[in-house]
Design a protein around this motif. Structure first.
Motif, PDB file in Angstrom:
ATOM      1  N   THR B 247       0.702  -1.374  -0.061  1.00  0.00           N
ATOM      2  CA  THR B 247       0.150  -0.021   0.036  1.00  0.00           C
ATOM      3  C   THR B 247       0.689   1.060   0.059  1.00  0.00           C
ATOM      4  O   THR B 247       0.529   2.135  -0.951  1.00  0.00           O
ATOM      5  CB  THR B 247      -0.862  -0.053   1.301  1.00  0.00           C
ATOM      6  OG1 THR B 247      -1.597  -1.140   1.265  1.00  0.00           O
ATOM      7  CG2 THR B 247      -1.819   1.088   1.222  1.00  0.00           C
ATOM      8  N   GLN B 248       1.826   1.273   0.979  1.00  0.00           N
ATOM      9  CA  GLN B 248       2.712   2.384   0.748  1.00  0.00           C
ATOM     10  C   GLN B 248       3.486   2.392  -0.455  1.00  0.00           C
ATOM     11  O   GLN B 248       3.758   3.892  -0.720  1.00  0.00           O
ATOM     12  CB  GLN B 248       3.774   2.347   2.082  1.00  0.00           C
ATOM     13  CG  GLN B 248       3.261   2.360   3.287  1.00  0.00           C
ATOM     14  CD  GLN B 248       4.225   2.070   4.499  1.00  0.00           C
ATOM     15  OE1 GLN B 248       5.309   1.598   4.241  1.00  0.00           O
ATOM     16  NE2 GLN B 248       4.024   2.320   5.767  1.00  0.00           N
ATOM     17  N   ALA B 249       3.838   1.409  -1.071  1.00  0.00           N
ATOM     18  CA  ALA B 249       4.540   1.815  -2.320  1.00  0.00           C
ATOM     19  C   ALA B 249       3.660   2.220  -3.371  1.00  0.00           C
ATOM     20  O   ALA B 249       4.150   2.765  -4.303  1.00  0.00           O
ATOM     21  CB  ALA B 249       5.304   0.526  -2.766  1.00  0.00           C
ATOM     22  N   ARG B 250       2.498   1.792  -3.158  1.00  0.00           N
ATOM     23  CA  ARG B 250       1.497   2.271  -4.104  1.00  0.00           C
ATOM     24  C   ARG B 250       1.324   3.794  -4.165  1.00  0.00           C
ATOM     25  O   ARG B 250       1.244   4.289  -5.122  1.00  0.00           O
ATOM     26  CB  ARG B 250       0.139   1.629  -4.185  1.00  0.00           C
ATOM     27  CG  ARG B 250      -0.007   0.143  -4.896  1.00  0.00           C
ATOM     28  CD  ARG B 250      -1.327  -0.137  -5.181  1.00  0.00           C
ATOM     29  NE  ARG B 250      -1.304  -1.447  -5.365  1.00  0.00           N
ATOM     30  CZ  ARG B 250      -1.801  -2.475  -4.434  1.00  0.00           C
ATOM     31  NH1 ARG B 250      -2.620  -2.057  -3.281  1.00  0.00           N
ATOM     32  NH2 ARG B 250      -2.265  -3.791  -4.769  1.00  0.00           N
ATOM     33  N   GLU B 251       1.196   4.437  -2.924  1.00  0.00           N
ATOM     34  CA  GLU B 251       1.090   5.680  -2.670  1.00  0.00           C
ATOM     35  C   GLU B 251       2.105   6.476  -3.067  1.00  0.00           C
ATOM     36  O   GLU B 251       1.919   7.583  -3.524  1.00  0.00           O
ATOM     37  CB  GLU B 251       1.074   5.911  -1.283  1.00  0.00           C
ATOM     38  CG  GLU B 251      -0.265   5.497  -0.243  1.00  0.00           C
ATOM     39  CD  GLU B 251      -0.459   5.437   1.019  1.00  0.00           C
ATOM     40  OE1 GLU B 251       0.499   5.587   1.570  1.00  0.00           O
ATOM     41  OE2 GLU B 251      -1.598   5.058   1.496  1.00  0.00           O
ATOM     42  N   LYS B 252       3.482   5.946  -3.380  1.00  0.00           N
ATOM     43  CA  LYS B 252       4.530   6.535  -3.589  1.00  0.00           C
ATOM     44  C   LYS B 252       4.765   6.586  -5.369  1.00  0.00           C
ATOM     45  O   LYS B 252       5.842   6.948  -5.858  1.00  0.00           O
ATOM     46  CB  LYS B 252       5.824   5.905  -3.262  1.00  0.00           C
ATOM     47  CG  LYS B 252       6.023   6.366  -1.656  1.00  0.00           C
ATOM     48  CD  LYS B 252       7.166   7.459  -1.279  1.00  0.00           C
ATOM     49  CE  LYS B 252       7.149   7.950  -0.183  1.00  0.00           C
ATOM     50  NZ  LYS B 252       7.563   9.324   0.014  1.00  0.00           N
ATOM     51  N   ASN B 253       3.801   5.740  -5.689  1.00  0.00           N
ATOM     52  CA  ASN B 253       3.800   5.587  -7.259  1.00  0.00           C
ATOM     53  C   ASN B 253       5.059   4.496  -7.605  1.00  0.00           C
ATOM     54  O   ASN B 253       5.686   4.524  -8.602  1.00  0.00           O
ATOM     55  CB  ASN B 253       3.801   6.528  -7.988  1.00  0.00           C
ATOM     56  CG  ASN B 253       3.571   6.353  -9.611  1.00  0.00           C
ATOM     57  OD1 ASN B 253       3.999   6.717 -10.577  1.00  0.00           O
ATOM     58  ND2 ASN B 253       2.378   5.362  -9.809  1.00  0.00           N
ATOM     59  N   TYR B 254       5.493   3.870  -6.708  1.00  0.00           N
ATOM     60  CA  TYR B 254       6.464   2.861  -6.869  1.00  0.00           C
ATOM     61  C   TYR B 254       5.748   1.391  -7.506  1.00  0.00           C
ATOM     62  O   TYR B 254       6.675   0.753  -8.125  1.00  0.00           O
ATOM     63  CB  TYR B 254       7.285   2.381  -5.543  1.00  0.00           C
ATOM     64  CG  TYR B 254       8.008   3.490  -5.037  1.00  0.00           C
ATOM     65  CD1 TYR B 254       8.526   4.597  -5.784  1.00  0.00           C
ATOM     66  CD2 TYR B 254       8.581   3.358  -3.835  1.00  0.00           C
ATOM     67  CE1 TYR B 254       9.138   5.626  -5.126  1.00  0.00           C
ATOM     68  CE2 TYR B 254       9.240   4.380  -3.126  1.00  0.00           C
ATOM     69  CZ  TYR B 254       9.651   5.544  -3.858  1.00  0.00           C
ATOM     70  OH  TYR B 254      10.216   6.569  -3.426  1.00  0.00           O
ATOM     71  N   LEU B 255       4.687   1.461  -7.165  1.00  0.00           N
ATOM     72  CA  LEU B 255       3.683   0.316  -7.716  1.00  0.00           C
ATOM     73  C   LEU B 255       2.738   0.945  -8.676  1.00  0.00           C
ATOM     74  O   LEU B 255       2.122   1.915  -8.041  1.00  0.00           O
ATOM     75  CB  LEU B 255       3.074  -0.579  -6.918  1.00  0.00           C
ATOM     76  CG  LEU B 255       4.189  -1.554  -6.013  1.00  0.00           C
ATOM     77  CD1 LEU B 255       3.837  -2.271  -4.858  1.00  0.00           C
ATOM     78  CD2 LEU B 255       4.909  -2.492  -7.247  1.00  0.00           C
ATOM     79  N   GLY B 256       2.291   0.401  -9.637  1.00  0.00           N
ATOM     80  CA  GLY B 256       0.974   1.039 -10.284  1.00  0.00           C
ATOM     81  C   GLY B 256       1.456   1.366 -11.644  1.00  0.00           C
ATOM     82  O   GLY B 256       2.250   0.457 -12.394  1.00  0.00           O
ATOM     83  N   LYS B 257       0.738   2.432 -12.456  1.00  0.00           N
ATOM     84  CA  LYS B 257       0.981   2.769 -13.613  1.00  0.00           C
ATOM     85  C   LYS B 257       2.234   3.776 -13.722  1.00  0.00           C
ATOM     86  O   LYS B 257       2.317   4.586 -12.911  1.00  0.00           O
ATOM     87  CB  LYS B 257      -0.239   3.326 -14.218  1.00  0.00           C
ATOM     88  CG  LYS B 257      -1.470   2.506 -14.347  1.00  0.00           C
ATOM     89  CD  LYS B 257      -2.455   2.963 -15.368  1.00  0.00           C
ATOM     90  CE  LYS B 257      -3.128   2.009 -16.080  1.00  0.00           C
ATOM     91  NZ  LYS B 257      -3.800   0.845 -15.173  1.00  0.00           N
TER      92      LYS B 257
END
Lengths: 156, 592
Positions: B247-257
């Motif tokens: 979840t934290q990595a997604r918030e940083k946009n390390y995961l996602g698009k």
């Protein structure tokens, strides 16, 4: 019950590889997997019941029968084995008056289960009582805990 | 410096079990106490960390003042006040509680790569990881490396899979890269099923972001857009921490698009294992994610060509992935400078069993077993002698005490009939019966066999029955040879690693401890005094207090005696269950 099962189906209806996840959610809610739940999923998802039973009986985490109110989990990993978890298990069995082939007490208060390894090897032997970790779990410690649970339940 | 005082409390599995949370709470309470000078409590941070390694002496607490670290051991909440008053305010460490002597010996020969941030940073805080250089390897690759260059770098490093088989990681990535198709997957295998091993658990609990960073790198190298972490449900804390980290990595946009400002998309999902050892095998793991019974299938096709949902899939072990960011940050040459010719880098081991400093260790490949046992592990308890070290769990074997100078790397252990395996290392002493240990592992593999291959399903059952007979005193001449023959048949007739390696614990104990098997079979004796059926239980009259505990525990009513007078066991009624031995508080029941 049906509304819970409907929720679970809704969550996974789009995924094809969901039999394991569906059963995990079901067990989370009921503590075991009732036959009715499997019939319901089978109808809703058009997957034969046999596939659900096949998966449920393959993995050791799934239970098809209700379990006791209190769960005692003895780790039987290698480190616990050489540190003598067997002695703790036999003492717990004596305290719960379980016959050799039984794992749940007649009054459904306690279930004793064995798992392969919990990863607490450095404080072996390890026993969990309702999720609470007992390291270097000598028999007396666990038996004392069982007695205190029994006592507090008698008082209720 | 703002926070020049740092307090770290070990909240690895053993730390929590020993009461780490209560200790941390006590620090929090004490430091917000009015009596502490505001200037000190403002400068002071305290946080949880993952496993510090020396689990046998938990709860461990580090107090770091101006960069100078002091470690305390066996900390209890009621000791916190004194540590704060005397050490943090007064500047004088509380000498009697220091762990430094043990810690120093324990750490001296270790080389921490994968565990370098474990026990240092707060695993639930992505900023803590970033401040130690976390995710900088991703920043480096996106924009600077082509996937081919990245694969070349990993190949140069010589990294091999840490899950057991030791397959070169770079080569695996290359095969998946070259595999045709637009949809590809990367899976982190954290289904650590070996009994007696908890490395993956500790890495994920202590530093979950390092695994995610490794997965992102692997995804970029192979072209996978979706990743799965397949993790054991028996590890609730690890599951929680990896979820939080994602979840934290997604918030940083390390995961996602469009991660790291590139055009690359990648996200990770968690799949919980449901308790099947065989799911550590790649094709079984894939079947399990697909929602089926976790049964292996024949290879080829290999998962890198045809894996999850029939698409190219790379499966890497959690520890392997946690090595990747360090290789990218420090370069392949640095990594290949560690270890031996064919086994590069370090390996994390779970050192347990009959050893003083049991815990989690990371050592360079090629270190001798002697250094691990005597220097890092601190040796055995006084009066006990090392008998053997079991490595590789149910697929591995035993190294006898005479071979203590063996080097710990893939090749040397294989030559001795053992494996590095996933990293379980269990120390056995003179109280352990080797036939019993072999029986223990066979019992495990027999119940975990998925049942697909007949030699594995039925062969392990027959071997187990034979071992049960031997330990019950019913062994016959020729049993050892039968075990050896059956072992060879199971190994050659099984599809996957489980069956192919299941006989190893038996073969290696026969190889090094044949005399113990013979003592059980021919002399009907268990030299270590473990196998109850081969022992005689007697009550030593002088020590017996007549408490009647044994008489009550005896299921066959073989024990008689008056209250407060010595009891006796009727050998003709005794079923040798050992219950009397276990319940006697005066050590007056003797087994021999």
């Amino acid at each position: 019950m049906e509304s819970i099962l409907r929720d679970i189906v809704q969550r996974y209806i789009k995924e094809s590889g969901s039999v394991v996840s569906i059963l995990q959610d079901t067990q989370d809610r009921f503590g075991y997997i009732p036959h009715e739940a499997i019939s319901y999923f089978s109808n809703e998802l058009n997957i034969p019941e046999s596939r659900f039973f096949g998966v449920a009986t393959f993995y050791s985490q799934f239970y098809l029968k209700p379990r006791g109110k209190n769960i005692i989990t003895a780790c039987c990993g290698t480190a616990c084995h050489v540190r003598g978890v067997d002695k703790t298990v036999s003492a717990v069995k004596r305290a719960l008056e379980l016959r050799p082939d039984e794992d749940t007490t007649d009054d459904n208060q306690f279930t004793l289960e064995k798992v392969a390894c919990l990863g607490f090897c450095s404080i072996a032997p390890v026993v969990l009582v309702n999720g609470e970790v007992f390291g270097k779990a000598a028999a007396e410690k666990i038996v004392r805990k069982i007695n205190s649970i029994r006592k507090s339940e008698d008082e209720e | 410096m703002k926070n020049s005082i740092v307090i770290r409390v070990c909240m690895g599995p053993a730390g929590i079990a020993a009461g780490g949370r209560a200790v941390l709470d006590e620090f929090r309470k004490t430091l917000t106490d009015k009596k502490i000078p505001a200037e000190i409590s403002n400068r002071c941070t305290h946080h949880q960390v993952g496993c510090m390694g020396l689990c046998a002496r938990d709860v461990l607490v580090d107090v770091i003042i101006k960069g100078h670290k002091t470690s305390y051991e066996f900390v209890k909440p009621d000791m916190v006040r004194k540590i704060v008053d005397q050490h943090i305010i007064g500047g004088e460490p509380v000498k009697q509680w220091l762990a430094d002597g043990h810690m120093h010996k324990f750490l001296e020969k270790q080389v921490k790569v994968v565990l370098s941030d474990c026990g240092v940073i707060d695993p639930e805080d992505i900023e803590a990881y970033i401040s130690r250089g976390g995710y900088s390897s991703c920043e480096k690759i996106f924009g600077n490396f082509s996937p081919e260059e990245l694969i070349h770098e990993i190949k140069l490093s010589g990294l091999r899979g840490r899950g057991g088989a030791g397959f070169p990681t770079g080569l695996k990535w290359e095969l998946a890269r070259k595999s045709e198709g637009n949809t590809k997957y990367i899976i982190c295998n954290a289904d650590e099923g070996d009994p007696g091993a908890f490395m993956d658990r500790a890495v994920i609990e202590g530093n979950p972001h390092s695994v995610i960073e490794g997965m992102i790198t692997g995804a970029y190298a192979t072209g996978a857009q979706k990743g799965y972490v397949y993790i054991r449900a028996e590890y609730p804390l690890a599951v929680e921490r990896i979820k939080q980290a994602i979840t934290q990595a997604r918030e940083k946009n390390y995961l996602g698009k469009n991660i790291f400002g590139s055009s690359f998309n990648f996200d990770i999902e968690i799949k919980l294992g449901a308790g099947a050892f065989v799911c550590g095998e790649e094709t079984a793991l894939i079947a399990s994610i697909e929602g089926q019974r976790g049964m292996p299938r024949a290879k080829p096709p290999f998962p890198v060509h045809k894996g999850l949902w029939g698409k190219p899939t790379v499966i890497n072990n959690a520890e392997t992935l946690a090595n990747i960011p360090h290789i990218i940050r420090n370069g392949a040459a640095w990594f290949s400078g560690l270890g031996t010719e064919d086994s590069k880098g370090t390996k994390v081991f779970a050192l347990t069993g009959k050893i003083k400093n049991s815990g989690l260790i990371e050592v360079p490949m090629g270190i001798t077993l002697r250094e691990i046992i005597h220097d890092i592990g601190g040796g055995l308890e006084p009066g006990k002698h090392l008998k053997a070290v079991q490595t590789g769990g149910p697929s591995g074997g035993c190294i006898p005490a005479e071979m203590l100078d063996i080097k710990v790397d893939y090749e040397s252990l294989a030559k001795a009939g053992c494996i590095v395996g996933s990293g379980g290392m269990i120390v056995l002493d003179n109280d352990d019966c080797m036939v019993n240990i072999a029986k223990y592992f066979l019992n495990f593999t027999q119940s975990e066999s998925c049942g697909k291959c007949v030699p594995c399903r039925i062969g392990t059952k027959r071997m187990l029955e034979m071992l049960e007979r031997i330990t019950n005193g019913l062994g016959q001449p020729g049993d050892i040879e039968k075990l050896e023959q059956l072992s060879a048949d199971i190994k050659s007739g099984s599809l996957c690693g489980l069956g192919q390696t299941a006989p190893n614990p038996v073969l290696s104990t026969i190889k090094y401890f044949r005399d113990e098997y013979e003592a059980h079979i021919f002399d009907k004796k268990c030299p270590a005094g473990v196998c109850n059926s081969l022992l005689t239980f007697t009550i030593i009259e002088d020590r017996c207090k007549g408490c009647q505990a044994c008489a009550k525990a005896c299921p066959s009513k073989a024990i008689t005696g008056e209250k407060k007078k010595p009891h006796a066991i009727d050998q003709s009624l005794c079923i040798k269950c050992g219950a009397c031995f276990e319940v006697c508080k005066f050590r007056s029941v003797e087994k021999a």
